[in-house]
Design a protein around this motif. Structure first.
Motif, PDB file in Angstrom:
ATOM      1  N   ASN A 142       0.798  -1.215   0.000  1.00 41.25           N
ATOM      2  CA  ASN A 142       0.000   0.000   0.000  1.00 41.25           C
ATOM      3  C   ASN A 142       0.834   1.269   0.000  1.00 41.25           C
ATOM      4  OD1 ASN A 142      -2.718  -0.663  -0.343  1.00 41.25           O
ATOM      5  ND2 ASN A 142      -2.768  -1.545   1.691  1.00 41.25           N
ATOM      6  N   ARG A 143       2.095   1.145   0.348  1.00 42.69           N
ATOM      7  CA  ARG A 143       2.973   2.313   0.238  1.00 42.69           C
ATOM      8  C   ARG A 143       3.388   2.542  -1.197  1.00 42.69           C
ATOM      9  NH1 ARG A 143       6.490   3.100   5.350  1.00 42.69           N
ATOM     10  NH2 ARG A 143       7.366   4.688   3.997  1.00 42.69           N
ATOM     11  N   TRP A 144       3.337   1.495  -1.994  1.00 43.30           N
ATOM     12  CA  TRP A 144       3.891   1.587  -3.339  1.00 43.30           C
ATOM     13  C   TRP A 144       2.882   1.481  -4.452  1.00 43.30           C
ATOM     14  CZ3 TRP A 144       8.283   3.739  -3.954  1.00 43.30           C
ATOM     15  CH2 TRP A 144       9.168   3.734  -2.889  1.00 43.30           C
ATOM     16  N   VAL A 145       1.631   1.363  -4.115  1.00 44.77           N
ATOM     17  CA  VAL A 145       0.629   1.199  -5.157  1.00 44.77           C
ATOM     18  C   VAL A 145      -0.385   2.330  -5.047  1.00 44.77           C
ATOM     19  CG1 VAL A 145      -1.238  -0.283  -5.935  1.00 44.77           C
ATOM     20  CG2 VAL A 145       0.937  -1.269  -5.345  1.00 44.77           C
ATOM     21  N   ASP A 146      -0.849   2.813  -6.166  1.00 39.85           N
ATOM     22  CA  ASP A 146      -1.752   3.957  -6.162  1.00 39.85           C
ATOM     23  C   ASP A 146      -3.149   3.610  -5.675  1.00 39.85           C
ATOM     24  OD1 ASP A 146       0.079   5.772  -6.979  1.00 39.85           O
ATOM     25  OD2 ASP A 146      -0.291   5.471  -9.113  1.00 39.85           O
ATOM     26  N   VAL A 147      -3.642   2.442  -6.076  1.00 41.76           N
ATOM     27  CA  VAL A 147      -4.967   2.063  -5.606  1.00 41.76           C
ATOM     28  C   VAL A 147      -4.808   1.359  -4.269  1.00 41.76           C
ATOM     29  CG1 VAL A 147      -5.933   1.799  -7.896  1.00 41.76           C
ATOM     30  CG2 VAL A 147      -4.850  -0.139  -6.800  1.00 41.76           C
ATOM     31  N   GLU A 148      -5.850   1.396  -3.461  1.00 41.20           N
ATOM     32  CA  GLU A 148      -5.716   0.762  -2.164  1.00 41.20           C
ATOM     33  C   GLU A 148      -6.066  -0.719  -2.229  1.00 41.20           C
ATOM     34  OE1 GLU A 148      -6.881   1.217   2.473  1.00 41.20           O
ATOM     35  OE2 GLU A 148      -7.390   2.801   1.075  1.00 41.20           O
ATOM     36  N   LEU A 149      -5.186  -1.556  -1.730  1.00 44.98           N
ATOM     37  CA  LEU A 149      -5.463  -2.985  -1.650  1.00 44.98           C
ATOM     38  C   LEU A 149      -5.634  -3.332  -0.181  1.00 44.98           C
ATOM     39  CD1 LEU A 149      -2.761  -4.358  -4.119  1.00 44.98           C
ATOM     40  CD2 LEU A 149      -5.102  -3.694  -4.597  1.00 44.98           C
ATOM     41  N   THR A 150      -6.699  -4.038   0.140  1.00 42.02           N
ATOM     42  CA  THR A 150      -6.966  -4.339   1.537  1.00 42.02           C
ATOM     43  C   THR A 150      -6.814  -5.825   1.798  1.00 42.02           C
ATOM     44  OG1 THR A 150      -8.667  -2.670   1.285  1.00 42.02           O
ATOM     45  CG2 THR A 150      -8.573  -3.804   3.389  1.00 42.02           C
ATOM     46  N   ASP A 151      -6.222  -6.154   2.926  1.00 44.35           N
ATOM     47  CA  ASP A 151      -6.063  -7.547   3.313  1.00 44.35           C
ATOM     48  C   ASP A 151      -7.441  -8.176   3.536  1.00 44.35           C
ATOM     49  OD1 ASP A 151      -5.013  -9.891   4.078  1.00 44.35           O
ATOM     50  OD2 ASP A 151      -4.462  -9.269   6.095  1.00 44.35           O
ATOM     51  N   GLY A 152      -7.613  -9.396   3.051  1.00 41.16           N
ATOM     52  CA  GLY A 152      -8.866 -10.107   3.320  1.00 41.16           C
ATOM     53  C   GLY A 152      -9.967  -9.791   2.323  1.00 41.16           C
ATOM     54  N   VAL A 153      -9.769  -8.753   1.531  1.00 39.31           N
ATOM     55  CA  VAL A 153     -10.773  -8.424   0.531  1.00 39.31           C
ATOM     56  C   VAL A 153     -10.419  -9.153  -0.757  1.00 39.31           C
ATOM     57  CG1 VAL A 153     -11.536  -6.608  -1.003  1.00 39.31           C
ATOM     58  CG2 VAL A 153     -11.478  -6.219   1.441  1.00 39.31           C
ATOM     59  N   GLY A 154     -11.326  -9.989  -1.213  1.00 39.38           N
ATOM     60  CA  GLY A 154     -11.001 -10.780  -2.398  1.00 39.38           C
ATOM     61  C   GLY A 154     -12.043 -10.571  -3.467  1.00 39.38           C
ATOM     62  N   ASP A 155     -12.361 -11.654  -4.128  1.00 42.16           N
ATOM     63  CA  ASP A 155     -13.302 -11.551  -5.236  1.00 42.16           C
ATOM     64  C   ASP A 155     -14.745 -11.699  -4.785  1.00 42.16           C
ATOM     65  OD1 ASP A 155     -11.149 -11.368  -6.981  1.00 42.16           O
ATOM     66  OD2 ASP A 155     -10.935 -13.544  -7.004  1.00 42.16           O
ATOM     67  N   PHE A 156     -14.958 -12.094  -3.536  1.00 38.75           N
ATOM     68  CA  PHE A 156     -16.333 -12.319  -3.084  1.00 38.75           C
ATOM     69  C   PHE A 156     -17.010 -10.963  -2.884  1.00 38.75           C
ATOM     70  CE2 PHE A 156     -19.193 -14.037   0.527  1.00 38.75           C
ATOM     71  CZ  PHE A 156     -20.226 -14.215  -0.370  1.00 38.75           C
ATOM     72  N   ARG A 157     -17.818 -10.585  -3.862  1.00 38.16           N
ATOM     73  CA  ARG A 157     -18.455  -9.278  -3.786  1.00 38.16           C
ATOM     74  C   ARG A 157     -19.628  -9.199  -4.733  1.00 38.16           C
ATOM     75  NH1 ARG A 157     -14.436  -5.049  -4.683  1.00 38.16           N
ATOM     76  NH2 ARG A 157     -12.970  -6.481  -3.761  1.00 38.16           N
ATOM     77  N   ARG A 175      -4.846  -8.903 -15.884  1.00 33.67           N
ATOM     78  CA  ARG A 175      -5.933  -8.447 -15.017  1.00 33.67           C
ATOM     79  C   ARG A 175      -5.663  -8.831 -13.582  1.00 33.67           C
ATOM     80  NH1 ARG A 175      -9.808  -6.720 -18.385  1.00 33.67           N
ATOM     81  NH2 ARG A 175     -11.346  -6.389 -16.776  1.00 33.67           N
ATOM     82  N   PHE A 176      -5.458  -7.842 -12.769  1.00 31.44           N
ATOM     83  CA  PHE A 176      -5.293  -8.066 -11.342  1.00 31.44           C
ATOM     84  C   PHE A 176      -6.566  -7.530 -10.687  1.00 31.44           C
ATOM     85  CE2 PHE A 176      -3.569  -6.809  -7.151  1.00 31.44           C
ATOM     86  CZ  PHE A 176      -3.061  -8.031  -6.763  1.00 31.44           C
ATOM     87  N   SER A 177      -7.556  -8.423 -10.544  1.00 27.38           N
ATOM     88  CA  SER A 177      -8.910  -7.990 -10.168  1.00 27.38           C
ATOM     89  C   SER A 177      -8.939  -7.116  -8.931  1.00 27.38           C
ATOM     90  CB  SER A 177      -9.790  -9.193  -9.887  1.00 27.38           C
ATOM     91  OG  SER A 177     -10.138  -9.807 -11.060  1.00 27.38           O
ATOM     92  N   LYS A 178      -8.191  -7.556  -7.941  1.00 25.28           N
ATOM     93  CA  LYS A 178      -8.208  -6.831  -6.687  1.00 25.28           C
ATOM     94  C   LYS A 178      -7.932  -5.350  -6.912  1.00 25.28           C
ATOM     95  CE  LYS A 178      -6.935  -9.362  -2.783  1.00 25.28           C
ATOM     96  NZ  LYS A 178      -6.268  -9.445  -1.510  1.00 25.28           N
ATOM     97  N   GLY A 179      -6.975  -5.075  -7.771  1.00 23.37           N
ATOM     98  CA  GLY A 179      -6.641  -3.690  -8.080  1.00 23.37           C
ATOM     99  C   GLY A 179      -7.699  -3.048  -8.963  1.00 23.37           C
ATOM    100  N   LEU A 180      -8.232  -3.817  -9.913  1.00 25.43           N
ATOM    101  CA  LEU A 180      -9.246  -3.267 -10.818  1.00 25.43           C
ATOM    102  C   LEU A 180     -10.495  -2.837 -10.049  1.00 25.43           C
ATOM    103  CD1 LEU A 180      -9.085  -5.720 -13.868  1.00 25.43           C
ATOM    104  CD2 LEU A 180      -7.963  -3.513 -13.598  1.00 25.43           C
ATOM    105  N   PHE A 181     -10.925  -3.699  -9.116  1.00 27.67           N
ATOM    106  CA  PHE A 181     -12.107  -3.365  -8.312  1.00 27.67           C
ATOM    107  C   PHE A 181     -11.888  -2.044  -7.590  1.00 27.67           C
ATOM    108  CE2 PHE A 181     -12.677  -8.156  -7.778  1.00 27.67           C
ATOM    109  CZ  PHE A 181     -13.592  -8.222  -8.797  1.00 27.67           C
TER     110      PHE A 181
END
Ligand code: UDP
Ligand code: MG
Length: 324
Positions: A142-157, A175-181
């Protein structure tokens, strides 16, 4: 409203019928029209045969498509999203680790007007080393990526039609879904759930795959790691300048002395290593450009009971048609 459930399946023969029965029981209790979209990701077991018979049994509420080989979960999700035509889409794993009972809660939150309803799993029950490692990873990334990636958050949505269309408008090959979402944004709400154990079959994630996934996460979204290379170079150059001054000063005061073999070797090897890492980093980005430049489709379908999913704009344009 109509709800679509998208389920990527890779060698899920052992759990598929159970999954299907469970999910239909839950959906029947909710007052919505629904469809199940299964994507067989080139399974080597009887997954496809199961899907065929499920589609026969539940005509009208079951779509399936089957890839010509294993393309990976991300392309499978993409295929499912393209095929789904509901007003809202829920992404679920086939192994029942995503509790179907949460669908109702997701729908309630969707009806309150949220475009992304995200179930965030607590790390409860995970192996301690694995959860510690992933926490560490997310803090670093999260220090190095522009979009926020959260632990435990996956594709279930749950995704609203707006969010699905936004995702489908992103043409990238990697496609890195976590980032795309996270990148598409929209009104997002998150709630916690406790992860269930896999019902049957086995996980397709092993350490190597996880490490690669981690690197993807770092590189998929920006060029900041390259900035890191620039900083490292600047830092090293300044250190070298200081050291040179120091040596010149020492020679002026105390005359020239020759020892320093170990220092020399350590510096050469250290710098060599650093240069390799930076080259690898640049190479990664170039590799990505290479893949994007080929403009290949994300997956090939060998069989399906639904109309061929409409190709995304980028896939539809023949190579070379963008000249000018
Ligand atoms: N999956 C897939 N293609 C793959 C690997 C996995 O479609 O190449 C599917 C798999 O069938 C399951 C979901 O992705 O529905 C999650 O996989 P798994 O349960 O192995 O991952 P874990 O839950 O251990 O993270
Ligand atoms: Mg699983």
């Amino acid at each position: 409203m109509k709800l679509s459930i998208v389920v990527p399946c890779y060698n899920e023969e052992a759990v598929l019928s159970h999954f299907d029965a469970t999910i239909r029981a839950v959906l029947a209790g909710l007052a919505v029209e629904y469809e199940l979209c299964y994507v067989d990701d080139g399974s080597a077991d009887g997954t496809l045969a199961r899907l065929r018979s499920l589609a026969q049994q539940h005509r009208g509420t079951t779509r399936y498509l089957s890839f010509s080989r294993n393309f990976g979960k991300e392309p499978a999700i993409l295929a499912g999203l393209r095929a789904a035509d509901g007003d809202a889409v829920i992404l679920m794993d086939a192994d029942l680790q995503h509790p179907p009972a949460l669908i109702e809660k997701m729908l309630d939150l969707y009806q309150l007007g949220h475009d992304q309803v995200v179930a965030k799993r607590t790390r409860h029950g995970d192996r301690r080393l694995r959860s510690a490692l992933s926490r560490l990873y997310y803090r670093a990334v999260n220090r190095w990526v522009d979009v926020e990636l959260t632990d435990g958050v996956g594709d279930f949505r749950l995704l609203s039609r707006t969010a699905v269309d936004a995702l489908l408008s992103l043409p990238e090959y990697n496609r890195f879904s976590k980032g795309l979402f996270s990148w598409i944004g929209f009104d997002t709400v998150t709630f916690d759930y406790r992860n269930a154990a896999r019902e049957a079959g086995e996980t397709k994630w092993h350490l190597g795959a996880l490490v690669n996934y981690g690197i993807d996460g770092m590189l998929s979204f920006n060029c900041r790691p390259l900035r890191l290379a620039i900083y490292a170079g600047l830092g090293l150059a300044s250190l070298a300048a200081l050291y040179t001054l120091w040596i010149i000063g020492a020679a002026l005061v105390g005359g020239v002395t020759a020892p320093g073999y170990v220092t020399l070797v350590a510096i050469i090897v250290g710098l060599g290593g650093l240069q390799m890492v930076m080259l690898g980093l640049i190479g990664e980005y170039i590799g990505r450009i290479y893949y994007e430049a080929k403009r290949r489709p994300h997956f090939l379908v060998k069989e399906s009971n639904t109309a061929a999913p409409a190709p995304a704009p980028a896939d539809a344009a023949p190579a070379g048609s963008r000249a000018g």
